[in-house]
Scaffold this motif. Structure first.
Motif, PDB file in Angstrom:
ATOM      1  N   GLN A 122      44.130  45.094  42.201  1.00 32.23           N
ATOM      2  CA  GLN A 122      44.642  44.318  41.088  1.00 32.23           C
ATOM      3  C   GLN A 122      43.588  44.190  39.995  1.00 32.23           C
ATOM      4  O   GLN A 122      42.391  44.185  40.274  1.00 32.23           O
ATOM      5  N   LEU A 123      44.024  44.098  38.757  1.00 33.05           N
ATOM      6  CA  LEU A 123      43.113  43.849  37.653  1.00 33.05           C
ATOM      7  C   LEU A 123      42.646  42.401  37.714  1.00 33.05           C
ATOM      8  O   LEU A 123      43.423  41.514  38.065  1.00 33.05           O
ATOM      9  N   PRO A 124      41.377  42.144  37.375  1.00 31.21           N
ATOM     10  CA  PRO A 124      40.922  40.753  37.387  1.00 31.21           C
ATOM     11  C   PRO A 124      41.594  39.963  36.273  1.00 31.21           C
ATOM     12  O   PRO A 124      42.041  40.546  35.281  1.00 31.21           O
ATOM     13  N   PRO A 125      41.668  38.661  36.403  1.00 29.85           N
ATOM     14  CA  PRO A 125      42.266  37.842  35.351  1.00 29.85           C
ATOM     15  C   PRO A 125      41.513  38.009  34.025  1.00 29.85           C
ATOM     16  O   PRO A 125      40.305  38.239  34.016  1.00 29.85           O
ATOM     17  N   ALA A 126      42.227  37.888  32.938  1.00 28.24           N
ATOM     18  CA  ALA A 126      41.629  38.045  31.611  1.00 28.24           C
ATOM     19  C   ALA A 126      40.534  37.012  31.396  1.00 28.24           C
ATOM     20  O   ALA A 126      40.666  35.855  31.794  1.00 28.24           O
ATOM     21  N   GLY A 127      39.438  37.463  30.788  1.00 25.07           N
ATOM     22  CA  GLY A 127      38.338  36.568  30.459  1.00 25.07           C
ATOM     23  C   GLY A 127      37.350  36.315  31.586  1.00 25.07           C
ATOM     24  O   GLY A 127      36.402  35.569  31.412  1.00 25.07           O
ATOM     25  N   THR A 128      37.553  36.926  32.753  1.00 20.17           N
ATOM     26  CA  THR A 128      36.620  36.717  33.856  1.00 20.17           C
ATOM     27  C   THR A 128      35.479  37.725  33.769  1.00 20.17           C
ATOM     28  O   THR A 128      35.623  38.802  33.207  1.00 20.17           O
ATOM     29  N   THR A 129      34.358  37.371  34.350  1.00 21.13           N
ATOM     30  CA  THR A 129      33.187  38.237  34.363  1.00 21.13           C
ATOM     31  C   THR A 129      32.783  38.465  35.811  1.00 21.13           C
ATOM     32  O   THR A 129      32.577  37.498  36.554  1.00 21.13           O
TER      33      THR A 129
END
Length: 191
Positions: free
Chosen positions: A59-66
């Protein structure tokens, strides 16, 4: 009944049970210690996964996470990003002789084949027909201005994204290493 007779019957019974149960299946390796090591329950990244709506395990990580250990550089690979980095980005490392010496080692390894050992644009690739990059102390930048006037942000942005014939070195040099190379390039600008 004699206690030795009872013990003997018990030992014979256990031995007979072991022999009869272990001889049934020739393919069996016997008892498995920690069977999850052999038959894992986790999904592989490329497998279908019914636990997610799109059916993908990766899965793609949530937007804005590092990601852990990742340093974000929020300046796009554009002329505007280059100009903005020039004004806003400053070297995060202290100007020490150790950092400059480490920057020199990294520069010699990664940069000198094109830029030359002294930053004059006379690296070995120029003998193979590639165009010479501009000198750090005398040349003119392809984006305007003298190379000796390049700021921390411009140098770091160029190392991160590349420019013209120069490719990105973001995968070869960590952010800290890029800052050390930036320090050493400033030293070469004064030569």
């Amino acid at each position: 009944m004699n206690k030795y007779k009872v013990l003997g019957i018990a030992v014979i019974t256990v031995a007979a049970a072991i022999v009869t149960t272990s001889c049934n299946d020739k393919r069996s390796t016997g008892w498995e210690y920690a069977p999850n090591m052999y038959e894992h329950l986790a999904f592989d990244p490329d497998q279908k996964n019914p636990n997610f709506k799109d059916g993908k395990t990766a899965q793609l990580p949530p937007a804005g996470t590092t990601p852990v250990g990742f340093t974000r550089f929020d300046y796009p690979s554009t002329t505007e990003g280059y100009t903005l980095a020039s004004v806003e980005v400053k070297n995060i490392l202290a100007y020490t002789s150790t950092n400059i010496e480490q920057g020199k080692k990294l520069y010699i390894t990664f940069c000198s084949p094109c830029h030359g050992a002294t930053g004059q644009g006379d690296g070995t690739v120029t003998t193979h027909g590639f165009p010479a990059p501009p000198s750090y102390s005398k040349g003119q930048s392809s984006r305007g201005g003298a190379m000796k006037d390049l700021t921390d942000g411009k140098i770091y942005h160029t190392i991160t994204y590349g420019l013209n014939a120069m490719g990105s070195y973001a995968s070869q040099l960590s952010p800290e290493e890029r800052w050390k190379v930036t320090m050493y390039v400033h030293h070469l600008q004064t030569l």
